[in-house]
Design a protein around this motif. Structure first.
Motif, short mmCIF file in Angstrom:
data_model
loop_
_atom_site.label_atom_id
_atom_site.label_comp_id
_atom_site.label_asym_id
_atom_site.label_seq_id
_atom_site.Cartn_x
_atom_site.Cartn_y
_atom_site.Cartn_z
N ASN A 5 0.85 -1.19 0.00
CA ASN A 5 0.00 0.00 0.00
C ASN A 5 0.89 1.25 0.00
OD1 ASN A 5 -1.74 2.15 0.66
ND2 ASN A 5 -3.12 0.77 1.77
N PRO A 6 0.80 2.10 -1.03
CA PRO A 6 1.73 3.24 -1.14
C PRO A 6 1.52 4.33 -0.09
CG PRO A 6 0.05 3.37 -2.83
CD PRO A 6 -0.13 2.05 -2.16
N VAL A 7 0.36 4.34 0.58
CA VAL A 7 0.08 5.43 1.53
C VAL A 7 0.23 5.00 2.98
CG1 VAL A 7 -1.44 6.59 -0.11
CG2 VAL A 7 -2.41 4.98 1.53
N LEU A 8 0.69 3.78 3.21
CA LEU A 8 0.95 3.31 4.57
C LEU A 8 2.42 3.00 4.74
CD1 LEU A 8 -1.99 0.82 5.37
CD2 LEU A 8 -1.67 3.15 6.25
N ARG A 9 2.95 3.33 5.92
CA ARG A 9 4.34 2.99 6.20
C ARG A 9 4.50 1.47 6.17
NH1 ARG A 9 3.21 7.56 9.26
NH2 ARG A 9 4.80 9.22 9.10
N VAL A 10 5.70 1.04 5.78
CA VAL A 10 5.96 -0.39 5.64
C VAL A 10 5.73 -1.11 6.97
CG1 VAL A 10 7.74 -2.11 5.18
CG2 VAL A 10 7.54 -0.10 3.70
N GLY A 11 6.21 -0.53 8.06
CA GLY A 11 6.04 -1.16 9.37
C GLY A 11 4.57 -1.30 9.75
N GLU A 12 3.77 -0.30 9.39
CA GLU A 12 2.33 -0.35 9.70
C GLU A 12 1.65 -1.50 8.97
OE1 GLU A 12 1.05 3.51 8.54
OE2 GLU A 12 1.52 4.46 10.45
N ALA A 29 2.63 -4.67 10.76
CA ALA A 29 1.99 -4.69 12.09
C ALA A 29 0.50 -4.95 11.99
CB ALA A 29 2.26 -3.37 12.81
N GLU A 30 -0.12 -4.45 10.92
CA GLU A 30 -1.56 -4.66 10.74
C GLU A 30 -1.89 -6.14 10.62
OE1 GLU A 30 -5.14 -2.90 7.90
OE2 GLU A 30 -3.12 -3.06 7.09
N ALA A 31 -1.08 -6.87 9.87
CA ALA A 31 -1.30 -8.31 9.74
C ALA A 31 -1.11 -9.02 11.07
CB ALA A 31 -0.33 -8.88 8.69
N ILE A 32 -0.13 -8.59 11.85
CA ILE A 32 0.13 -9.20 13.15
C ILE A 32 -1.03 -8.95 14.10
CG2 ILE A 32 1.65 -9.12 15.17
CD1 ILE A 32 3.95 -8.44 13.21
N TRP A 54 3.92 -3.35 16.49
CA TRP A 54 4.96 -2.58 15.82
C TRP A 54 6.34 -3.15 16.14
CZ3 TRP A 54 5.34 1.18 12.21
CH2 TRP A 54 6.58 1.81 12.08
N ALA A 55 6.58 -3.49 17.38
CA ALA A 55 7.87 -4.07 17.77
C ALA A 55 8.12 -5.38 17.02
CB ALA A 55 7.90 -4.31 19.28
N ARG A 56 7.05 -6.18 16.86
CA ARG A 56 7.19 -7.43 16.12
C ARG A 56 7.48 -7.16 14.65
NH1 ARG A 56 4.44 -11.99 17.60
NH2 ARG A 56 5.07 -12.72 15.52
N ALA A 57 6.85 -6.13 14.09
CA ALA A 57 7.09 -5.77 12.69
C ALA A 57 8.55 -5.39 12.47
CB ALA A 57 6.17 -4.62 12.28
N SER A 110 18.96 -0.98 10.03
CA SER A 110 18.25 0.14 10.66
C SER A 110 16.75 -0.06 10.55
CB SER A 110 18.66 1.48 10.02
OG SER A 110 20.06 1.65 10.04
N ALA A 111 16.30 -1.25 10.93
CA ALA A 111 14.90 -1.64 10.72
C ALA A 111 13.91 -0.71 11.42
CB ALA A 111 14.69 -3.08 11.20
N GLU A 112 14.26 -0.20 12.59
CA GLU A 112 13.35 0.68 13.32
C GLU A 112 13.04 1.93 12.52
OE1 GLU A 112 10.78 1.78 15.96
OE2 GLU A 112 12.10 0.21 16.75
N GLU A 113 14.05 2.49 11.88
CA GLU A 113 13.86 3.70 11.07
C GLU A 113 13.22 3.37 9.72
OE1 GLU A 113 14.22 6.75 12.25
OE2 GLU A 113 14.67 5.68 14.12
N ARG A 114 13.67 2.27 9.10
CA ARG A 114 13.12 1.92 7.79
C ARG A 114 11.65 1.53 7.88
NH1 ARG A 114 16.94 1.62 3.72
NH2 ARG A 114 15.08 2.20 2.53
N ALA A 115 11.21 1.02 9.02
CA ALA A 115 9.81 0.66 9.20
C ALA A 115 8.90 1.87 9.11
CB ALA A 115 9.62 -0.03 10.55
#
Length: 315
Positions: free
Chosen positions: A102-109, A112-115, A127-130, A141-146
């Motif tokens: 989804n282009p309008v949602l952050r990758v981490g979101e 996390a939505e599926a989780i 979010w932590a699991r994502a 740098s997964a925390e920032e890239r998420a």
């Protein structure tokens, strides 16, 4: 023990031009932790088969047969029951992550939505699991890239994000649909090595036309042509001793085998030829191939082929 069993599956699409017979009388079995490659030309029905297992096809699709997963026929489940299977039990890594994310949602979101959907976790924990899943697929740098959007990821990074999303709920079976498509050679090999590592304890149906990637990942390979399986055997056996003329032609089209194209084109799935579906392109075709349709036969232990050149146990 069989994890997934596809039996006599048929998937047809009504269109203005006619009925598209995308999948016809397909039978497949997968054991737990097995990696099965499903290979064939574009348009042969590979992706439709994967989507049918997930029950993600359009409502007017005509589906017949059985898809057994852990003792339950997925085609007989209610939509509510099937939603509990998707993601949690069986996950699909869709091809072309640039359009699947989804282009309008952050990758981490998105991960996390599926989780949250399948595991009922709160936003912070999900979010932590994502972030952990992004780290697992080697995103630095997964925390920032998420916190970034899909367009800020390269093609290889988007594919890693799709893999992370597929693994997020720890499913037993992964359906990976062309995960190396469109990637350059270096990035493709990185994705192949990553998949081998992260699905080591899981079963995976690896849908691809990339024989090199299938050889690297898969225990067995099923070759698909014009909506049906024409050969299935252990990976080493397929490469060492291909039996079906289509498999032989497909392998010979590889650069390291001479780049010899198969003559002609694949038949229309609306107007499928009588007899063997490959007979119009086959140098070995005889009169029976034009008139009758061969069944799959086991020519040696674990090696099945759909061809009149072979009878049972006489390869």
């Amino acid at each position: 023990m069989t994890l997934l069993g596809v039996r006599n599956l048929r998937v047809h699409f009504p269109t203005e031009e006619g009925l598209v017979k995308a999948v016809n009388t397909v039978d497949l079995e997968m054991k737990g932790r097995e990696k099965l490659g499903l290979i064939g030309e574009t348009g042969c029905g590979k992706t439709v088969l994967g989507m049918c297992i997930m029950r993600l096809l359009q409502p007017n699709t005509e589906v017949a047969g059985e898809i057994w997963y852990k003792g339950r026929d997925l085609l007989r489940l209610s939509e509510g029951e099937m939603r509990k299977v998707r993601g949690r039990e069986i996950a699909m890594i869709l091809q072309n992550p640039a359009t699947s994310l989804n282009p309008v949602l952050r990758v981490g979101e998105q991960i996390a939505e599926a989780i949250r959907l399948h595991q009922g976790l709160d936003k912070r924990t999900a979010w932590a699991r994502a972030v952990e899943e992004l780290e697992a697929v080697k995103i630095a740098s997964a925390e920032e890239r998420a916190k970034e959007y899909p367009h800020q990821f390269s093609g290889g990074m988007q594919e890693r994000a799709m893999i992370a999303m597929g693994l997020a709920c720890d499913p037993a079976l992964i359906i990976a649909d062309e995960p190396t498509k469109g990637l350059d050679v270096k990035i493709k090999m990185q994705v192949v090595r990553l998949l081998k590592e992260v699905v080591r304890e899981k079963a995976m149906l690896f849908i691809t036309h990339d024989l090199g990637a299938a050889a690297e990942i898969c225990d067995r390979i099923a070759v698909m042509y014009a909506g049906e399986i024409v050969e299935c055997a252990e990976t080493s056996e397929i490469f060492r001793n291909p039996l079906h003329p289509y498999t032989q032609g497909f392998l010979n089209s590889l650069p390291n085998r001479g780049l010899k194209p198969i003559p002609g084109v694949s038949p229309s799935l609306i107007d499928i030829p009588s007899g063997c579906r490959f007979h119009q392109r086959c140098d070995c075709a005889t009169e029976i191939c034009e008139e009758e349709h061969s069944e799959m036969v086991e020519v040696k232990e674990g090696h099945f082929v759909r061809c009149f050149l072979f009878g049972e146990k006489d390869a």
